[in-house]
Design a protein around this motif. Structure first.
Motif, PDB file in Angstrom:
ATOM      1  N   PRO A  94       2.688  89.115   2.212  1.00 30.21           N
ATOM      2  CA  PRO A  94       3.209  88.437   1.029  1.00 30.21           C
ATOM      3  C   PRO A  94       4.503  87.659   1.131  1.00 30.21           C
ATOM      4  N   ILE A  95       5.503  88.039   2.009  1.00 31.03           N
ATOM      5  CA  ILE A  95       6.588  87.250   2.248  1.00 31.03           C
ATOM      6  C   ILE A  95       6.406  86.060   3.070  1.00 31.03           C
ATOM      7  N   TRP A  96       5.782  86.310   4.226  1.00 35.66           N
ATOM      8  CA  TRP A  96       5.269  84.774   4.905  1.00 35.66           C
ATOM      9  C   TRP A  96       4.424  83.912   4.308  1.00 35.66           C
ATOM     10  N   ALA A  97       3.825  84.462   3.416  1.00 37.02           N
ATOM     11  CA  ALA A  97       2.921  83.444   2.619  1.00 37.02           C
ATOM     12  C   ALA A  97       3.573  82.638   1.683  1.00 37.02           C
ATOM     13  N   ARG A  98       4.999  82.807   1.673  1.00 31.37           N
ATOM     14  CA  ARG A  98       5.991  81.839   0.836  1.00 31.37           C
ATOM     15  C   ARG A  98       6.623  80.732   1.805  1.00 31.37           C
ATOM     16  N   ILE A  99       6.440  80.481   2.975  1.00 29.43           N
ATOM     17  CA  ILE A  99       7.019  79.797   3.929  1.00 29.43           C
ATOM     18  C   ILE A  99       7.033  78.243   3.522  1.00 29.43           C
ATOM     19  N   ASP A 100       7.657  77.230   3.834  1.00 28.91           N
ATOM     20  CA  ASP A 100       7.518  76.064   3.832  1.00 28.91           C
ATOM     21  C   ASP A 100       8.086  75.288   5.042  1.00 28.91           C
ATOM     22  N   VAL A 129       0.078  80.784   9.840  1.00 29.72           N
ATOM     23  CA  VAL A 129       0.332  80.944   8.284  1.00 29.72           C
ATOM     24  C   VAL A 129       0.545  79.668   7.682  1.00 29.72           C
ATOM     25  N   PHE A 130      -0.445  79.036   6.803  1.00 32.96           N
ATOM     26  CA  PHE A 130      -0.129  77.788   6.135  1.00 32.96           C
ATOM     27  C   PHE A 130      -0.574  77.692   4.749  1.00 32.96           C
ATOM     28  N   PRO A 131       0.548  78.185   3.992  1.00 36.30           N
ATOM     29  CA  PRO A 131       0.168  78.344   2.633  1.00 36.30           C
ATOM     30  C   PRO A 131      -0.123  77.031   1.887  1.00 36.30           C
ATOM     31  N   GLN A 132      -0.803  76.695   0.807  1.00 37.18           N
ATOM     32  CA  GLN A 132      -0.954  75.555   0.364  1.00 37.18           C
ATOM     33  C   GLN A 132       0.169  75.001  -0.226  1.00 37.18           C
ATOM     34  N   ALA A 155       0.152  76.809  19.487  1.00 39.64           N
ATOM     35  CA  ALA A 155      -1.072  77.328  19.475  1.00 39.64           C
ATOM     36  C   ALA A 155      -1.559  77.180  17.849  1.00 39.64           C
ATOM     37  N   ARG A 156      -2.138  76.212  17.478  1.00 38.60           N
ATOM     38  CA  ARG A 156      -2.351  75.938  15.984  1.00 38.60           C
ATOM     39  C   ARG A 156      -3.374  76.971  15.460  1.00 38.60           C
ATOM     40  N   GLY A 157      -2.687  78.098  14.887  1.00 38.69           N
ATOM     41  CA  GLY A 157      -3.323  79.217  14.607  1.00 38.69           C
ATOM     42  C   GLY A 157      -4.108  78.732  13.093  1.00 38.69           C
ATOM     43  N   SER A 158      -5.035  79.962  12.580  1.00 34.03           N
ATOM     44  CA  SER A 158      -5.575  79.830  11.205  1.00 34.03           C
ATOM     45  C   SER A 158      -6.217  81.179  10.828  1.00 34.03           C
TER      46      SER A 158
END
Length: 457
Positions: A94-100, A129-132, A155-158
């Motif tokens: 939930p924290i990582w999902a807020r990165i920019d 981690v690529f939040p919208q 390493a472009r993750g998804s």
């Protein structure tokens, strides 16, 4: 005529096929490559020498190669310190999902700076981690690596399996199957350099069996092979992962990966802690590589990877820092020691690894895993001039007679100089091209900003 740098009066560990070493030797760099090296002083009469380095009291080795990392975690260090992997992920997603983009750039700077100061000349970042609406995260990481001057694989993750699908990441933190594949292909097209001496390369890297769909794994492998790039993911890290795979797919992790096209000499996987004899045989048969992350495996109580058995089977094995939310030091040179010590707690005991095997894991082994052993990982004429001068004549090391033993068994050795392609990036333990204090401030500020945003929900 290429400009030459001469390094002499040093011990040398080449980490070549014969483990050639010189107690008192020299290295000649011409342009971006190693021109010559050997015992004694450098040859007389060399032309166009722009610098001579008296490396008395030093050991020269190939630059260290980091094969697994998550740079963005630099701004979430010190959290969830008493959790196993799955609980740790639940606490931090939930924290990582807020990165920019701004956070990712600062975190990449912090991660890269810490490694470069400690002798890393080639690294990778598994970013998944690529939040919208978060901006150009891949571009920000590549920019930070370029400014630091290190050789780099993104390493472009998804992830496309979120909580609603039985996965761990929050729903808003994942991509669609089509979106992940399209963005990965665009990153390869824009940034991958396949040439000798490339500074930036791209790998295709869906995150893990419990955060991606089977279709994303299969189509990701097809994309990577169509584009001629390498493949990376997490594998067999915990007993919980093995149970997850068996419950969901009816297969253990290795068999599941093989069913999706994810074993091969163009693939490397992080951790591989829980591998049985059949799994090791499959990796050896397919020449699949392993990124061994001893400190992270210990921090998350994942277990002890069977590195001696992997090496005996002929599996390429390199070392990884892993993300700094599970290895707060962020350094790779300390992993040489930790790999040796932790593996000696396993069944092979004192015969598990020795100092030279540990150094090989951190250099040539890493180059193999990243598919770059022709260019880096050992000190040989014609290879890229990626090398490190370790100072071993101070209080911490001076009474240890063997320099490789001093480097691996001893305290973390100071780096007097580090070169990437003949360009110096560290001098007397300080980064040559970036402001360490400014990076420290920006990473602190971005960590605090992320914490505020995450607390707001």
């Amino acid at each position: 005529m290429a400009q030459r740098i001469v390094i002499e009066n040093c011990a040398i560990a080449t980490v070549d096929a014969d483990d050639t070493e010189h107690a008192f030797g020299h290295v000649v760099i011409a342009g971006n490559r190693i021109e010559s090296l050997g015992a004694g002083k450098a040859p007389e009469g060399l032309e166009n020498v722009v610098r001579r380095i008296d490396a008395t009291g030093h050991l020269v080795t190939p630059g260290l190669v980091n094969t697994h990392h998550h740079f963005y975690q630099w701004i979430t260090r010190g959290l969830a310190t008493d959790h196993n992997l799955f609980n740790w992920l639940v606490a931090l997603y939930p924290i990582w999902a807020r990165i920019d983009e701004r956070m990712t750039y600062a975190a990449a700077q912090g991660s890269l700076a810490m490694m470069a100061r400690g002798g890393v000349t080639t690294t990778m970042d598994h970013h998944y981690v690529f939040p919208q609406g978060s901006g150009d995260l891949s571009g920000s990481i590549i920019r930070a690596a370029r400014e630091m001057g290190v050789r780099f694989t993104l390493a472009r993750g998804s992830m496309d399996r979120s909580e609603k699908d039985g996965g761990l990441p929050p729903d808003f933190a994942v991509e669609t199957l089509e979106g992940a594949l399209a963005a990965t292909e665009a990153t390869v097209d824009e940034h991958h350099d396949a040439s000798f001496g490339a500074m930036t390369q791209i790998a295709v890297a869906p995150c893990s069996p419990f955060s991606v769909s089977t279709e994303l794994l299969r189509k990701g492998a097809e994309l990577a092979r169509r584009k001629g790039v390498r493949l990376h993911t997490h594998g067999s890290e915990t007993v919980e992962e093995e149970q997850f795979c068996k419950e969901l797919f009816g297969l253990g992790p290795t068999d599941y990966f093989e069913s999706t096209g994810w074993l091969g000499e163009d693939v490397w996987m992080a951790h591989c802690v829980h591998m049985n004899d059949s799994d090791i045989a499959a990796f050896a048969r397919t020449k699949t590589g392993v990124a061994h992350c001893p400190s992270s495996n210990a921090r998350l109580a994942a277990g002890i990877a069977r590195v001696p058995d992997m090496l005996a089977a002929g599996i390429p094995v390199g070392l990884g820092v892993d993300g700094t939310a599970s290895n707060e030091s962020g350094e790779l040179h300390t992993e040489l020691r930790n790999a040796l010590l932790i593996n000696r707690l396993g069944g092979h005991r004192e015969a598990a690894l020795n100092a030279r095997q540990a150094l090989r894991l951190g250099t040539y082994g890493g180059a193999q895993v990243l598919g770059r052993a022709r260019e880096i990982g050992s000190l040989e004429p014609g290879k890229l001039a990626d090398l490190v001068l370790w100072k071993l004549d101070t209080l911490a090391h001076s009474s240890i007679p063997d320099p490789v033993t001093a480097l691996v068994f001893g305290a973390a050795a100071p780096v007097t100089a580090s070169f990437v392609g003949g360009r110096q990036i560290v001098e007397d333990g300080r980064l040559s091209h970036v402001d360490e204090e400014a990076i420290a401030r920006s990473t602190r500020d971005e960590a605090r900003r992320l914490a505020r945003i995450a607390a707001q929900g």
